[in-house]
Design a protein around this motif. Sequence first.
Motif, PDB file in Angstrom:
ATOM      1  N   LYS A  50       0.830  -1.212   0.000  1.00 31.94           N
ATOM      2  CA  LYS A  50       0.000   0.000   0.000  1.00 31.94           C
ATOM      3  C   LYS A  50       0.864   1.261   0.000  1.00 31.94           C
ATOM      4  O   LYS A  50       0.603   2.206  -0.748  1.00 31.94           O
ATOM      5  CB  LYS A  50      -0.929   0.014   1.223  1.00 31.94           C
ATOM      6  CG  LYS A  50      -2.044  -0.990   1.150  1.00 31.94           C
ATOM      7  CD  LYS A  50      -2.827  -1.008   2.456  1.00 31.94           C
ATOM      8  CE  LYS A  50      -3.743  -2.210   2.523  1.00 31.94           C
ATOM      9  NZ  LYS A  50      -4.322  -2.395   3.849  1.00 31.94           N
ATOM     10  N   GLU A  51       1.887   1.290   0.837  1.00 31.95           N
ATOM     11  CA  GLU A  51       2.721   2.488   0.959  1.00 31.95           C
ATOM     12  C   GLU A  51       3.561   2.740  -0.292  1.00 31.95           C
ATOM     13  O   GLU A  51       3.703   3.884  -0.719  1.00 31.95           O
ATOM     14  CB  GLU A  51       3.620   2.403   2.203  1.00 31.95           C
ATOM     15  CG  GLU A  51       2.861   2.467   3.512  1.00 31.95           C
ATOM     16  CD  GLU A  51       2.053   3.739   3.684  1.00 31.95           C
ATOM     17  OE1 GLU A  51       2.551   4.827   3.345  1.00 31.95           O
ATOM     18  OE2 GLU A  51       0.900   3.642   4.141  1.00 31.95           O
ATOM     19  N   ALA A  55       3.181   5.989  -2.576  1.00 26.21           N
ATOM     20  CA  ALA A  55       4.336   6.852  -2.862  1.00 26.21           C
ATOM     21  C   ALA A  55       4.571   6.969  -4.369  1.00 26.21           C
ATOM     22  O   ALA A  55       4.816   8.068  -4.881  1.00 26.21           O
ATOM     23  CB  ALA A  55       5.588   6.310  -2.169  1.00 26.21           C
ATOM     24  N   ALA A  56       4.482   5.851  -5.070  1.00 28.44           N
ATOM     25  CA  ALA A  56       4.690   5.883  -6.519  1.00 28.44           C
ATOM     26  C   ALA A  56       3.628   6.747  -7.193  1.00 28.44           C
ATOM     27  O   ALA A  56       3.940   7.533  -8.099  1.00 28.44           O
ATOM     28  CB  ALA A  56       4.672   4.469  -7.094  1.00 28.44           C
ATOM     29  N   ASN A  57       2.383   6.629  -6.746  1.00 25.72           N
ATOM     30  CA  ASN A  57       1.319   7.464  -7.321  1.00 25.72           C
ATOM     31  C   ASN A  57       1.552   8.940  -7.038  1.00 25.72           C
ATOM     32  O   ASN A  57       1.333   9.785  -7.912  1.00 25.72           O
ATOM     33  CB  ASN A  57      -0.054   7.026  -6.799  1.00 25.72           C
ATOM     34  CG  ASN A  57      -0.517   5.730  -7.429  1.00 25.72           C
ATOM     35  OD1 ASN A  57      -0.132   5.394  -8.538  1.00 25.72           O
ATOM     36  ND2 ASN A  57      -1.341   4.988  -6.711  1.00 25.72           N
ATOM     37  N   ASN A  58       1.989   9.258  -5.823  1.00 18.75           N
ATOM     38  CA  ASN A  58       2.294  10.661  -5.489  1.00 18.75           C
ATOM     39  C   ASN A  58       3.417  11.200  -6.363  1.00 18.75           C
ATOM     40  O   ASN A  58       3.332  12.321  -6.871  1.00 18.75           O
ATOM     41  CB  ASN A  58       2.660  10.805  -4.010  1.00 18.75           C
ATOM     42  CG  ASN A  58       1.466  10.654  -3.099  1.00 18.75           C
ATOM     43  OD1 ASN A  58       0.329  10.798  -3.515  1.00 18.75           O
ATOM     44  ND2 ASN A  58       1.726  10.361  -1.833  1.00 18.75           N
ATOM     45  N   ILE A  59       4.468  10.413  -6.525  1.00 20.43           N
ATOM     46  CA  ILE A  59       5.596  10.833  -7.365  1.00 20.43           C
ATOM     47  C   ILE A  59       5.125  11.026  -8.811  1.00 20.43           C
ATOM     48  O   ILE A  59       5.474  12.024  -9.454  1.00 20.43           O
ATOM     49  CB  ILE A  59       6.746   9.803  -7.291  1.00 20.43           C
ATOM     50  CG1 ILE A  59       7.388   9.824  -5.893  1.00 20.43           C
ATOM     51  CG2 ILE A  59       7.789  10.076  -8.370  1.00 20.43           C
ATOM     52  CD1 ILE A  59       8.334   8.671  -5.634  1.00 20.43           C
ATOM     53  N   MET A  60       4.313  10.104  -9.299  1.00 27.97           N
ATOM     54  CA  MET A  60       3.834  10.212 -10.683  1.00 27.97           C
ATOM     55  C   MET A  60       2.959  11.455 -10.857  1.00 27.97           C
ATOM     56  O   MET A  60       3.063  12.140 -11.881  1.00 27.97           O
ATOM     57  CB  MET A  60       3.088   8.936 -11.077  1.00 27.97           C
ATOM     58  CG  MET A  60       4.042   7.747 -11.228  1.00 27.97           C
ATOM     59  SD  MET A  60       3.255   6.151 -11.419  1.00 27.97           S
ATOM     60  CE  MET A  60       2.519   6.303 -13.017  1.00 27.97           C
ATOM     61  N   LEU A 114       9.327   4.191 -12.798  1.00 31.56           N
ATOM     62  CA  LEU A 114       8.426   3.968 -11.666  1.00 31.56           C
ATOM     63  C   LEU A 114       7.512   2.763 -11.865  1.00 31.56           C
ATOM     64  O   LEU A 114       6.839   2.340 -10.929  1.00 31.56           O
ATOM     65  CB  LEU A 114       7.588   5.210 -11.388  1.00 31.56           C
ATOM     66  CG  LEU A 114       8.294   6.308 -10.615  1.00 31.56           C
ATOM     67  CD1 LEU A 114       7.414   7.537 -10.498  1.00 31.56           C
ATOM     68  CD2 LEU A 114       8.697   5.821  -9.230  1.00 31.56           C
ATOM     69  N   SER A 115       7.515   2.206 -13.046  1.00 30.54           N
ATOM     70  CA  SER A 115       6.708   1.004 -13.255  1.00 30.54           C
ATOM     71  C   SER A 115       7.223  -0.152 -12.397  1.00 30.54           C
ATOM     72  O   SER A 115       6.550  -1.164 -12.249  1.00 30.54           O
ATOM     73  CB  SER A 115       6.690   0.617 -14.726  1.00 30.54           C
ATOM     74  OG  SER A 115       7.978   0.237 -15.146  1.00 30.54           O
ATOM     75  N   PHE A 116       8.423   0.015 -11.794  1.00 27.62           N
ATOM     76  CA  PHE A 116       8.958  -1.011 -10.887  1.00 27.62           C
ATOM     77  C   PHE A 116       7.971  -1.302  -9.762  1.00 27.62           C
ATOM     78  O   PHE A 116       7.890  -2.418  -9.266  1.00 27.62           O
ATOM     79  CB  PHE A 116      10.289  -0.568 -10.263  1.00 27.62           C
ATOM     80  CG  PHE A 116      10.107   0.333  -9.059  1.00 27.62           C
ATOM     81  CD1 PHE A 116      10.008  -0.198  -7.789  1.00 27.62           C
ATOM     82  CD2 PHE A 116       9.992   1.708  -9.212  1.00 27.62           C
ATOM     83  CE1 PHE A 116       9.812   0.630  -6.679  1.00 27.62           C
ATOM     84  CE2 PHE A 116       9.793   2.540  -8.116  1.00 27.62           C
ATOM     85  CZ  PHE A 116       9.708   2.000  -6.852  1.00 27.62           C
ATOM     86  N   GLN A 117       7.220  -0.291  -9.373  1.00 25.96           N
ATOM     87  CA  GLN A 117       6.302  -0.465  -8.252  1.00 25.96           C
ATOM     88  C   GLN A 117       5.291  -1.564  -8.553  1.00 25.96           C
ATOM     89  O   GLN A 117       4.985  -2.380  -7.699  1.00 25.96           O
ATOM     90  CB  GLN A 117       5.591   0.856  -7.929  1.00 25.96           C
ATOM     91  CG  GLN A 117       4.855   0.872  -6.605  1.00 25.96           C
ATOM     92  CD  GLN A 117       3.562   0.107  -6.615  1.00 25.96           C
ATOM     93  OE1 GLN A 117       2.848   0.082  -7.594  1.00 25.96           O
ATOM     94  NE2 GLN A 117       3.273  -0.540  -5.513  1.00 25.96           N
ATOM     95  N   ASP A 118       4.807  -1.603  -9.769  1.00 25.14           N
ATOM     96  CA  ASP A 118       3.845  -2.626 -10.139  1.00 25.14           C
ATOM     97  C   ASP A 118       4.488  -4.010 -10.064  1.00 25.14           C
ATOM     98  O   ASP A 118       3.894  -4.949  -9.525  1.00 25.14           O
ATOM     99  CB  ASP A 118       3.314  -2.356 -11.551  1.00 25.14           C
ATOM    100  CG  ASP A 118       2.214  -3.319 -11.931  1.00 25.14           C
ATOM    101  OD1 ASP A 118       1.301  -3.534 -11.105  1.00 25.14           O
ATOM    102  OD2 ASP A 118       2.251  -3.857 -13.061  1.00 25.14           O
TER     103      ASP A 118
END
Length: 188
Positions: A50-51, A55-60, A114-118
Amino acid sequence: MAIDDMVTELRKLAKVVDDATKKIGELKEPVKESSESIPIAQDGISDIIKETEKAANNIMNLLDDINENSSVIDKNLRNLIGFNPVKKIKESLLNLKDLNQKNISKILDVLSILSFQDITGQKLYKIQNTLNDAKVKLLKVLVDSEVEAKELPVEKKQEIYGKFNDLVSNNQKMEQSDVNSILSELGF
């Protein structure tokens, strides 16, 4: 085979069964501890998923804003260059335009990275599922050993196995309260 030989063999067999029962009994506490630790690990993994996603969504979102601002800057620089200013100012404006384009390119690179998050989230979900599978197996060992070790009525055994099967049949993360319910019925 003489009766004495059969009695000797039966005593040996009884000792093997007794030793096996003791070894299973020794496993109960580590299995119980593991069944209590796994949900903590699963909850931690859920929190991480979740975190990192948040964070990734905020950065994007921030990068999207910066990209929009850079587009406005690029448009304004083109307009200023269109006024055909003196050579030094024009060179400066062209240089700023070039730097702005490089920044836009880097922003797109960062968004791609940032796709690493997925991918990370998918790996963490697999770990979480593996932990759940381990919890199911540990609970089954505990239920099997306790149901067989206790002199419970057949109906009670069927009830406990029924609850266990209901708990594991839906292939979702087991809630610790459900596990605790079964464990309390077994005397833990």
